[in-house]
Design an enzyme around this catalytic site. Structure first.
Site, PDB file in Angstrom:
ATOM      1  N   ASP A  15       0.874  -1.172   0.000  1.00 58.84           N
ATOM      2  CA  ASP A  15       0.000   0.000   0.000  1.00 58.84           C
ATOM      3  C   ASP A  15       0.919   1.231   0.000  1.00 58.84           C
ATOM      4  O   ASP A  15       2.107   1.128   0.339  1.00 58.84           O
ATOM      5  CB  ASP A  15      -0.863  -0.048   1.270  1.00 58.84           C
ATOM      6  CG  ASP A  15      -1.634   1.223   1.488  1.00 58.84           C
ATOM      7  OD1 ASP A  15      -2.321   1.662   0.559  1.00 58.84           O
ATOM      8  OD2 ASP A  15      -1.543   1.796   2.604  1.00 58.84           O
ATOM      9  N   ASP A  17      -0.326   5.084   0.844  1.00 56.55           N
ATOM     10  CA  ASP A  17      -0.645   6.064   1.889  1.00 56.55           C
ATOM     11  C   ASP A  17      -0.568   5.442   3.276  1.00 56.55           C
ATOM     12  O   ASP A  17      -1.265   4.465   3.572  1.00 56.55           O
ATOM     13  CB  ASP A  17      -2.060   6.625   1.677  1.00 56.55           C
ATOM     14  CG  ASP A  17      -2.110   7.570   0.500  1.00 56.55           C
ATOM     15  OD1 ASP A  17      -1.362   8.557   0.514  1.00 56.55           O
ATOM     16  OD2 ASP A  17      -2.891   7.308  -0.426  1.00 56.55           O
ATOM     17  N   GLU A  24      -0.819  11.330   4.835  1.00 54.44           N
ATOM     18  CA  GLU A  24      -2.206  11.767   5.021  1.00 54.44           C
ATOM     19  C   GLU A  24      -2.339  13.113   5.750  1.00 54.44           C
ATOM     20  O   GLU A  24      -2.826  14.076   5.172  1.00 54.44           O
ATOM     21  CB  GLU A  24      -3.019  10.682   5.751  1.00 54.44           C
ATOM     22  CG  GLU A  24      -3.192   9.385   4.945  1.00 54.44           C
ATOM     23  CD  GLU A  24      -4.150   9.507   3.737  1.00 54.44           C
ATOM     24  OE1 GLU A  24      -4.540  10.618   3.382  1.00 54.44           O
ATOM     25  OE2 GLU A  24      -4.469   8.456   3.147  1.00 54.44           O
ATOM     26  N   GLY A  58     -10.335   6.699  -0.728  1.00 54.46           N
ATOM     27  CA  GLY A  58     -10.531   7.380  -2.009  1.00 54.46           C
ATOM     28  C   GLY A  58     -10.948   8.816  -1.794  1.00 54.46           C
ATOM     29  O   GLY A  58     -11.950   9.092  -1.112  1.00 54.46           O
ATOM     30  N   LYS A  88      -7.139  19.203  -6.071  1.00 52.06           N
ATOM     31  CA  LYS A  88      -6.434  18.617  -4.913  1.00 52.06           C
ATOM     32  C   LYS A  88      -5.271  17.759  -5.384  1.00 52.06           C
ATOM     33  O   LYS A  88      -4.182  17.779  -4.791  1.00 52.06           O
ATOM     34  CB  LYS A  88      -7.422  17.810  -4.059  1.00 52.06           C
ATOM     35  CG  LYS A  88      -6.784  17.032  -2.922  1.00 52.06           C
ATOM     36  CD  LYS A  88      -6.529  15.582  -3.297  1.00 52.06           C
ATOM     37  CE  LYS A  88      -5.582  14.907  -2.339  1.00 52.06           C
ATOM     38  NZ  LYS A  88      -5.289  13.508  -2.713  1.00 52.06           N
ATOM     39  N   THR A 126      -5.278   2.823  -3.219  1.00 55.94           N
ATOM     40  CA  THR A 126      -6.497   3.548  -3.576  1.00 55.94           C
ATOM     41  C   THR A 126      -6.172   4.877  -4.244  1.00 55.94           C
ATOM     42  O   THR A 126      -7.007   5.454  -4.937  1.00 55.94           O
ATOM     43  CB  THR A 126      -7.310   3.809  -2.284  1.00 55.94           C
ATOM     44  OG1 THR A 126      -7.726   2.555  -1.762  1.00 55.94           O
ATOM     45  CG2 THR A 126      -8.517   4.667  -2.532  1.00 55.94           C
ATOM     46  N   ASP A 183      -1.311  -0.441   6.195  1.00 49.54           N
ATOM     47  CA  ASP A 183      -1.232   0.327   7.440  1.00 49.54           C
ATOM     48  C   ASP A 183      -2.570   0.437   8.151  1.00 49.54           C
ATOM     49  O   ASP A 183      -2.614   0.960   9.267  1.00 49.54           O
ATOM     50  CB  ASP A 183      -0.733   1.754   7.164  1.00 49.54           C
ATOM     51  CG  ASP A 183      -1.781   2.584   6.435  1.00 49.54           C
ATOM     52  OD1 ASP A 183      -2.264   2.131   5.365  1.00 49.54           O
ATOM     53  OD2 ASP A 183      -2.146   3.658   6.935  1.00 49.54           O
TER      54      ASP A 183
HETATM   55  C1  XBP Z   1      -5.599   5.867   0.637  1.00 51.78           C
HETATM   56  C2  XBP Z   1      -6.750   6.674   0.271  1.00 51.78           C
HETATM   57  C3  XBP Z   1      -6.583   7.801  -0.673  1.00 51.78           C
HETATM   58  C4  XBP Z   1      -5.766   8.957  -0.180  1.00 51.78           C
HETATM   59  C5  XBP Z   1      -5.932  10.138  -1.070  1.00 51.78           C
HETATM   60  O1  XBP Z   1      -6.056   4.608   1.129  1.00 51.78           O
HETATM   61  O2  XBP Z   1      -7.851   6.413   0.702  1.00 51.78           O
HETATM   62  O3  XBP Z   1      -7.859   8.300  -0.913  1.00 51.78           O
HETATM   63  O4  XBP Z   1      -6.170   9.312   1.130  1.00 51.78           O
HETATM   64  O5  XBP Z   1      -5.672   9.825  -2.405  1.00 51.78           O
HETATM   65  P1  XBP Z   1      -5.122   3.301   1.079  1.00 51.78           P
HETATM   66  P2  XBP Z   1      -6.705  10.231  -3.555  1.00 51.78           P
HETATM   67  O6  XBP Z   1      -3.832   3.683   1.766  1.00 51.78           O
HETATM   68  O7  XBP Z   1      -5.876   2.254   1.849  1.00 51.78           O
HETATM   69  O8  XBP Z   1      -4.912   2.924  -0.362  1.00 51.78           O
HETATM   70  O9  XBP Z   1      -7.196  11.615  -3.249  1.00 51.78           O
HETATM   71  O10 XBP Z   1      -5.881  10.166  -4.817  1.00 51.78           O
HETATM   72  O11 XBP Z   1      -7.819   9.224  -3.532  1.00 51.78           O
HETATM   73 MG    MG Z   2      -2.999   3.016   3.566  1.00 49.34          MG
END
Ligand code: XBP
Ligand code: MG
Length: 254
Positions: A15, A17, A24, A58, A88, A126, A183
């Site tokens: 993953d 993020d 984040e 997302g 964004k 995501t 995570d």
């Molecule tokens: C990550 C997300 C993403 C990011 C923002 O989740 O949910 O939406 O916060 O990115 P994970 P975008 O780590 O479970 O993949 O704005 O491009 O969606």
């Molecule tokens: Mg994550």
């Protein structure tokens, strides 16, 4: 696929993020707030608000949840959300290129070690390709990943397993040849729904998640001089220093 010694090649799917990068609170949240401001909206996400909103994966779905909670009609959201999220994303790329979004300590060393051990590397996230690819390139080198699956390539994002199914299909591996590193509870759910073993490296936003289905939960990647806390180790892998190559290979061999 087999390596030179004839043993099956293992893939580790990361993953992004919160897992490979600490993105984040001081990254995506800041970019969302700047986009709100630029589009003349009064909305702002505090650190606490954002922690709650993260349970929706997302960026576009997260924005829709926020605006729905404030009574915005769906048609207005349809007009606003894609435009807001596009801006964004541009703002987040600027933060990435400015060096504001750090790799998690020890992540780069782990990728180097896995690569040296003949493990194939992949990404299942995501997040949106427009920022994921430059970010990975800046910190780790995009070329080292056998495949990068992003949220805009799938119909349904985590906790749905589609990103993992797509990553494994592109890697040409089954669930026995792959391990996921996540995570959060949503990422863990996606990996589990895909039938993949999953190690979780928590961060400040995810430390309190219910990670009871994980194959391992620690709080750091192995790094010299840093003490690790093991939150769950059902297979008795005993990761003394945190998540490292030995532990991931042991997980893959289970
Ligand atoms: C990550 C997300 C993403 C990011 C923002 O989740 O949910 O939406 O916060 O990115 P994970 P975008 O780590 O479970 O993949 O704005 O491009 O969606
Ligand atoms: Mg994550």
């Amino acid at each position: 696929m087999a390596d030179a010694a004839g043993s099956p090649a293992i893939a580790v799917m990361f993953d992004v993020d919160g897992t490979l990068v600490d993105s984040e609170r001081d990254g995506h949240r800041v970019a969302f707030n700047s986009a709100f401001e630029e589009l003349g909206l009064a909305d702002r996400w505090s650190v606490e608000d954002y922690g709650e909103l993260l349970s929706t994966t997302g960026g576009q779905s997260r924005l829709r949840r926020w605006f729905s909670g404030r009574g915005m009609p769906a048609a207005d959201q349809d007009a606003l959300v894609p435009r807001l999220h596009r801006r964004k994303t541009e703002l987040f790329v600027e933060l990435v290129l400015a060096g504001v979004v750090p790799a998690r300590p020890g992540a780069q060393q782990l990728l180097d070690e896995l690569e040296a051990a003949g493990v194939r590397l992949a990404v299942a996230t995501t997040g949106t390709a427009a920022w994921v690819r430059p970010l990975l390139d800046r910190h780790f080198g995009l070329d080292r990943f056998a495949t990068v699956v992003t949220g805009d390539e799938v119909a349904v994002t985590k906790p749905d397993p589609e990103v993992y199914h797509l990553a494994m299909s592109r890697l040409g591996v089954g669930t026995g040849g792959a391990v996921a590193v996540e995570d959060s509870v949503m990422g863990l759910a996606a990996a589990r729904a895909a039938g993949v073993r999953c190690a979780v490296v928590v961060n400040d936003y995810t430390r309190t998640h219910d990670l009871s289905g994980a194959d391992l939960v620690v709080d750091v990647y192995a790094q010299p001089g840093v003490a690790a806390t093991v939150l769950s180790d059902p297979h008795r892998l005993r990761p003394v220093d945190g998540l490292d190559t030995r532990v991931l290979l042991a997980l893959a061999a289970l």
